[in-house]
Design an enzyme around this catalytic site. Structure first.
Site, PDB file in Angstrom:
ATOM      1  N   ASP A 175     -22.384  22.900 -24.846  1.00  0.00           N
ATOM      2  CA  ASP A 175     -22.053  23.389 -26.185  1.00  0.00           C
ATOM      3  C   ASP A 175     -22.723  22.489 -27.224  1.00  0.00           C
ATOM      4  OD1 ASP A 175     -20.911  24.116 -28.605  1.00  0.00           O
ATOM      5  OD2 ASP A 175     -18.849  23.750 -27.977  1.00  0.00           O
ATOM      6  N   SER A 192     -12.519  24.411 -31.759  1.00  0.00           N
ATOM      7  CA  SER A 192     -13.490  23.727 -32.603  1.00  0.00           C
ATOM      8  C   SER A 192     -12.751  22.798 -33.581  1.00  0.00           C
ATOM      9  CB  SER A 192     -14.367  24.766 -33.312  1.00  0.00           C
ATOM     10  OG  SER A 192     -15.505  24.177 -33.881  1.00  0.00           O
ATOM     11  N   HIS A 211     -20.280  27.937 -27.439  1.00  0.00           N
ATOM     12  CA  HIS A 211     -19.166  27.351 -28.175  1.00  0.00           C
ATOM     13  C   HIS A 211     -17.974  28.301 -28.095  1.00  0.00           C
ATOM     14  CE1 HIS A 211     -17.255  24.855 -31.174  1.00  0.00           C
ATOM     15  NE2 HIS A 211     -17.119  25.866 -32.016  1.00  0.00           N
TER      16      HIS A 211
END
Length: 495
Positions: free
Chosen positions: A427, A214, A456
């Site tokens: 995602d 991320s 995610h």
């Protein structure tokens, strides 16, 4: 006055003498930063025996243009490679995301999920980026009322509500300036990447391996931009695209609307389990009844803002969808909000640090929107969907930020070695378009896509053999796929 002949002789003598003198020593290079490991704080779990985790602190300048000025300590953790020296590939720095997430425990928690050959090959290094966890944690005080319970509705409707929304952003920016003070410009991704290089130097490594998830992908791309020659093998998972933060937040908000529609249809397919309606429209109506009810009459401080935070978190991982659907049903049945509430309070110390660091880093990383643009984009989102999920629009506060960066954070480099990017096809937190855009800034890199997946976090997270095997071979053997890799995902869950 010295006669010309004597001046010439004296000059020759001085020249000859100078030639015989030893050259002045070159200025000594600064010593590498010191990093000594010992016991870890209680926040770091112990790995299974015989492995152990150790922690240390590394002093770095707050402002690298003033290396002898104020310093801060970066908290670092390490779990050594479990294999013999012949298998060792170096160090693997890991970052869990954010910005604002603590990475100190991640050396243990993420390592436990990594393929065995990766654990045998790398010392896994966790660290709290500056402004997070135990590394000079950011504190923005009340953050303009962000932690009020119930909080301000994050989706303003009408001019009065829009102005109140902007006033909240202004108060948040003022609170951060008041409490973070002179650190405000320096809690940035660029500076954190330089801290990573200081960790590399302190560990005595020529290059670093890296796994960033991320926001960690954004941090890795920033490191590659500054230190391409020091990048070893780098895996960027659930990739944040190279847009400015405010633009990224908008892309994410639109993806959340799409993902929520998928959730509505999924809950309808399991109507017998959840009882929310037999089609997506009926489930959406039930959802709206819950949100309207909580907006009008919060339950013990749980109102519209708190509900939207729960939805935002749940939409990012399909294993949380059943809990969200159960929470909607429970509220509609008896007015209780227990299943919708987070396990940890939003106003707890860790959350306060995360939210402060998140805004501070985003606003230190690049240009800001104008207040007029923030309002225009909210109106545009409401035309797309009258009830959008805007919880992730953290960079809106940059419209009032007291520090204005001169340029955006550089990301990627053509001089970096091939990088492995990984993305889930659907995602909503980091849409796959961002991975494709970042790949163009990292020539020779490969993208591993997990199709028919809606969550995610992919590598060593989704249990997908195609993804995990590709990443493990890259990290341990340096195997770069000949082309982009396409893996088959699990689809939507069965509750």
């Amino acid at each position: 006055m010295i006669p010309a002949v004597r001046r010439t002789g004296l000059l020759c003598a001085l020249t000859a003498t100078a030639a015989l003198l030893p050259a002045a020593p070159a200025p000594a290079a600064p010593p590498p930063p010191a990093l000594h490991f010992g016991a870890c704080p209680d926040s770091v779990p112990a790995p299974p025996a015989p492995e152990r985790v150790e922690c240390g602190r590394l002093s770095v300048p707050l402002d690298r243009s003033h290396p002898h000025g104020k310093h801060l300590d970066i908290a670092v953790s390490r779990v050594r490679a479990s294999g013999p020296a012949s298998e060792r590939r170096g160090v693997l720095l890991v970052n869990p995301g954010g910005p604002g997430g603590s990475g100190l425990p991640y050396a243990v928690t993420k390592r436990a999920k990594l393929p065995e050959q990766v654990r045998r090959s790398y010392d896994v290094i966790g660290f709290d980026p500056r402004g997070t966890g135990a590394s000079a944690p950011a504190n923005c005080g009340p953050m303009g009322g962000l932690f009020d319970s119930p909080g301000q509705d994050p989706v303003p409707t009408g001019r009065a509500a829009e102005q109140a929304y902007l006033d909240g952003l202004r108060r948040t920016a003022d609170d951060c300036a008041q409490h973070v003070k002179d650190a405000l410009p320096h809690l940035s991704t660029t500076e954190t990447a330089r801290d990573m290089d200081s960790i590399r130097e302190a560990l005595g490594e020529r290059r670093i391996g890296y796994l960033g998830v991320s926001y960690g992908s954004y941090l890795g791309a920033a490191y590659a931009a500054q230190f391409p020659q020091r990048v070893g093998r780098m895996v960027l998972d659930s990739v944040v695209g190279p847009e400015e933060w405010y633009d990224f937040d908008l892309l994410q908000s639109r993806a959340m609307v799409r993902q929520r529609a998928v959730f509505f249809a999924w809950a309808a397919r399991h109507e017998k389990r959840f009882g929310l309606g037999a089609d997506g429209t009926a489930v959406r109506t039930a959802y709206q009844r819950v949100r309207d009810g909580l907006a009008e009459r919060p339950v013990d401080g749980f109102g519209a803002a708190e509900f939207d935070r729960t939805v935002y978190r749940a939409l990012g991982r399909t294993e949380r969808w059943a809990g969200l659907a159960d929470g909607l049903r429970t509220y509609l049945r008896d007015g209780a909000t227990g299943p919708l509430r987070p396990a940890e309070p939003f106003d707890g110390p860790a959350s306060r640090t995360y939210e402060a660091a998140n805004r501070t880093v985003k606003c230190a990383d690049g240009p800001a929107p104008s207040p007029a643009r923030v309002v225009a984009d909210i109106r545009r989102m409401r035309r797309l969907d009258p009830q959008p999920v805007l919880t992730g629009m953290e960079a809106s506060v940059c419209a009032y930020w007291h520090h204005r960066p001169a340029h955006a954070t550089p990301l990627g480099s053509p001089d970096a070695p091939p990088v492995l990017l990984i993305a889930s096809e659907h995602d909503p937190v980091t849409p796959i378009e961002g991975a494709r855009a970042l790949q163009r800034r990292l020539p020779g890199s490969r993208l591993v896509s997990l199709h028919d997946d809606y969550s995610h976090g992919v590598f060593a997270s989704r249990g997908n053999g195609c993804v995990d095997g590709t990443a493990a071979a890259y990290l341990t053997d340096g195997t770069v796929p000949r082309a982009d890799v396409h893996c088959t995902g699990p689809g939507l869950p069965t509750p």
